[in-house]
Design a protein around this motif. Sequence first.
Motif, PDB file in Angstrom:
ATOM      1  N   GLN A  49       0.783  -0.948   0.216  1.00  0.00           N
ATOM      2  CA  GLN A  49       0.016   0.187   0.031  1.00  0.00           C
ATOM      3  C   GLN A  49       0.796   1.253   0.032  1.00  0.00           C
ATOM      4  O   GLN A  49       0.701   2.168  -0.734  1.00  0.00           O
ATOM      5  N   TYR A  50       1.785   1.200   0.793  1.00  0.00           N
ATOM      6  CA  TYR A  50       2.930   2.211   0.931  1.00  0.00           C
ATOM      7  C   TYR A  50       4.256   1.742   1.659  1.00  0.00           C
ATOM      8  O   TYR A  50       4.130   0.932   2.239  1.00  0.00           O
ATOM      9  N   THR A 106       7.843   3.694   2.784  1.00  0.00           N
ATOM     10  CA  THR A 106       8.940   4.849   2.941  1.00  0.00           C
ATOM     11  C   THR A 106      10.121   4.117   3.748  1.00  0.00           C
ATOM     12  O   THR A 106      10.214   2.914   3.982  1.00  0.00           O
ATOM     13  N   SER A 117       5.551   1.298   6.705  1.00  0.00           N
ATOM     14  CA  SER A 117       4.957   0.487   5.266  1.00  0.00           C
ATOM     15  C   SER A 117       3.674  -0.130   5.877  1.00  0.00           C
ATOM     16  O   SER A 117       3.649  -0.409   7.175  1.00  0.00           O
ATOM     17  N   GLU A 118       2.856  -0.181   4.793  1.00  0.00           N
ATOM     18  CA  GLU A 118       1.594  -0.825   4.969  1.00  0.00           C
ATOM     19  C   GLU A 118       1.526  -1.961   3.963  1.00  0.00           C
ATOM     20  O   GLU A 118       1.542  -1.498   2.567  1.00  0.00           O
ATOM     21  N   THR A 141       1.216  -3.492   9.372  1.00  0.00           N
ATOM     22  CA  THR A 141       1.880  -2.138   9.554  1.00  0.00           C
ATOM     23  C   THR A 141       3.117  -2.540  10.090  1.00  0.00           C
ATOM     24  O   THR A 141       3.082  -3.128  11.245  1.00  0.00           O
TER      25      THR A 141
END
Length: 337
Positions: free
Chosen positions: A49-50, A52, A56-57, A303
């Motif tokens: 999902q994202y 950095t 993160s997810e 997560t």
Amino acid sequence: MSHLDRKRVGIEHDRVTNVSSTDFPGYYPGEDHSWNLENFKKNFKIDIQYLTDLNSEFDLIGLDASVANAFRRIMIAEIPTLAVEYVFIENNTSIIQDEVLAHRLGLIPLKANPEYMRWFNKDDPNAEPTDYDTVVLRLSAECTANPDAPAGTTDPKLLYNNAHVYARDIEYQVNGHQPEWFPDGVHPTNPDILIAKLRPGQSIDLTMHCILGIGQDHAKFSPVATASYRLLPTIDITGDPITGELAQKFRSCFPKGVVGINNKGEAYIKDARRDTVSREVLRHPEFANRVKLGRQRDHFIYTVESTGAMTPDEIFLKSVQLLRRKCEVLRKFNLST
């Protein structure tokens, strides 16, 4: 029970249903659920999902809860990192006691790739640190009055030099082969961590030895600040469409973005992922038997928040490698017995 219902945990107003697992993951009596690699490849999926450097997810789809939880536990407790283990205090005249200062230093996350480091033998009282198993850091700070401080200021940062000692003041001591392993050096992941406050006449002078460790030994070695997962919420509108003012009320029962209303004035599920499964909608009799809440048993939303020692994707990949090694050891043991 249908195949779809099997894969869902039911959420009702007073209880949670279908929570029991089978004796073996995915096995049901009278059905053929033998392991098939091709079926696993077809059903298993990872959605990022994202991502950095620190957060993160991502979704793991098509796994049993036992495997999903194994990844979480390994990320928290079994991935090695470097942290301060021994503090040799030569001088500490600050108001912070030696033990508290050492504990605070140990909790500062360090940016360093642990791949090349060996384990230091803490059980051997005669073990000597080497560049292969120990990273040396130094911290030396003395507070003095600032002769150029503006008149009338009360800000300690202007009145004194080194009034605040931060993680950025820690210096890496290069040893042996370590420049090849740490070309960028070893440094705190966050330079703004406050270590101590000093006033004129106070100083700190110490040496730190950093070694490999894992989270199950001490939390300071854990590469994650948090690592958690939740099941994907499922929301099904059953029966007649929910329209008009009732649709507005239905939408207000969920967090923002979960329910939308189309141009016909009918409520629809826009993004079930945003739902927190509060069961608020089940409190209202007008929605009885018109909505079905649940969670998908094989869809895990992870997560991962890193301390900065390594990126979240590195942490997860290392957890996969560790679980694989555990399986290989167990398999060899079973074959030998």
